[in-house]
Design a protein around this motif. Structure first.
Motif, short mmCIF file in Angstrom:
data_model
loop_
_atom_site.label_atom_id
_atom_site.label_comp_id
_atom_site.label_asym_id
_atom_site.label_seq_id
_atom_site.Cartn_x
_atom_site.Cartn_y
_atom_site.Cartn_z
N ARG A 1 18.32 66.39 74.87
CA ARG A 1 19.26 65.11 74.93
C ARG A 1 18.72 63.78 74.81
NH1 ARG A 1 23.67 65.26 77.31
NH2 ARG A 1 23.48 63.34 78.36
N LEU A 2 19.12 62.96 74.26
CA LEU A 2 18.81 61.75 73.74
C LEU A 2 19.63 60.50 74.45
CD1 LEU A 2 18.19 62.12 69.96
CD2 LEU A 2 16.72 62.32 71.79
N ARG A 3 19.16 59.46 74.85
CA ARG A 3 19.84 58.15 75.29
C ARG A 3 19.53 57.14 74.39
NH1 ARG A 3 17.45 56.89 80.23
NH2 ARG A 3 18.89 58.08 81.05
N VAL A 4 20.48 56.66 73.90
CA VAL A 4 20.45 55.38 72.86
C VAL A 4 21.10 54.12 73.63
CG1 VAL A 4 22.62 55.78 71.89
CG2 VAL A 4 21.18 54.39 70.63
N GLU A 5 20.04 53.20 73.51
CA GLU A 5 20.44 51.85 73.86
C GLU A 5 20.52 50.65 72.83
OE1 GLU A 5 18.17 50.58 77.55
OE2 GLU A 5 17.30 52.74 77.37
N PHE B 1 26.07 42.67 77.19
CA PHE B 1 24.80 42.34 76.28
C PHE B 1 23.96 43.54 76.50
CE2 PHE B 1 26.13 38.76 79.47
CZ PHE B 1 26.04 37.74 78.43
N GLY B 2 24.55 44.66 76.37
CA GLY B 2 23.93 45.95 76.07
C GLY B 2 24.78 47.19 76.18
N ASN B 3 24.36 48.23 75.55
CA ASN B 3 25.31 49.40 75.52
C ASN B 3 24.38 50.55 75.62
OD1 ASN B 3 27.76 47.88 74.53
ND2 ASN B 3 26.27 47.35 73.14
N THR B 4 24.77 51.70 76.47
CA THR B 4 24.07 52.84 76.40
C THR B 4 24.98 53.92 76.17
OG1 THR B 4 24.17 53.15 78.79
CG2 THR B 4 22.25 52.08 78.09
N ALA B 5 24.51 55.27 75.74
CA ALA B 5 25.13 56.43 75.35
C ALA B 5 24.10 57.55 75.61
CB ALA B 5 25.92 56.60 74.33
N GLU B 6 24.57 58.63 75.88
CA GLU B 6 23.76 59.59 76.08
C GLU B 6 24.56 61.07 75.25
OE1 GLU B 6 22.12 60.97 79.78
OE2 GLU B 6 21.43 59.00 80.41
N GLY B 7 23.67 62.17 74.98
CA GLY B 7 24.39 63.24 74.15
C GLY B 7 23.19 64.08 73.74
N GLY B 8 23.67 65.05 73.08
CA GLY B 8 22.85 65.99 72.30
C GLY B 8 22.17 65.28 70.93
N THR B 9 21.00 65.91 70.68
CA THR B 9 20.39 65.29 69.48
C THR B 9 21.28 64.88 68.49
OG1 THR B 9 18.35 66.41 70.00
CG2 THR B 9 18.63 65.71 67.75
N ASP B 10 22.04 65.88 67.80
CA ASP B 10 22.87 65.82 66.45
C ASP B 10 24.00 64.79 66.84
OD1 ASP B 10 21.36 67.65 65.16
OD2 ASP B 10 22.85 69.23 65.54
N ALA B 11 24.68 64.58 68.04
CA ALA B 11 25.60 63.82 68.26
C ALA B 11 25.04 62.11 68.43
CB ALA B 11 26.25 64.36 69.61
N VAL B 12 24.00 62.06 68.89
CA VAL B 12 23.35 60.71 69.31
C VAL B 12 22.89 60.41 67.66
CG1 VAL B 12 21.51 59.47 69.86
CG2 VAL B 12 22.81 60.82 71.77
#
Length: 83
Positions: free
Chosen positions: A2-6, A41-52
């Motif tokens: 799982r990854l989190r992108v900010e 001022f910022g955005n985050t999302a999490e998901g599986g590797t391929d989706a992120v």
């Protein structure tokens, strides 16, 4: 995994959301991600590797096309899970 992108896109406009910010929101909300949090001022999302990674690719391409001059992002591994 799982990854989190900010991420943030610039230039900022405190009076009205710029086109690139609206595009970023559309890309992230349409992606197959969970735990999406979109803010001024910022955005985050999490998901599986391929989706992120797919969402990040689309985010970069589409926000640049929509006028972003800078995109700051960070990707973190947050755990194991479905890809």
């Amino acid at each position: 995994m799982r990854l989190r992108v900010e991420f943030t896109t610039e230039p900022f406009d405190l009076d009205e959301a710029p086109a690139h910010a609206l595009v970023a929101r559309e890309v992230i909300e349409a992606a197959e991600l969970d735990a999406v949090d979109v803010g001024p001022f910022g955005n985050t999302a999490e998901g599986g590797t391929d989706a992120v990674l797919t969402a990040v690719d689309a985010l970069l391409r589409k926000t640049l096309e929509a006028g972003a001059t800078r995109i700051s992002l960070q990707v973190n591994v947050v755990g194991e899970g479905d890809q």
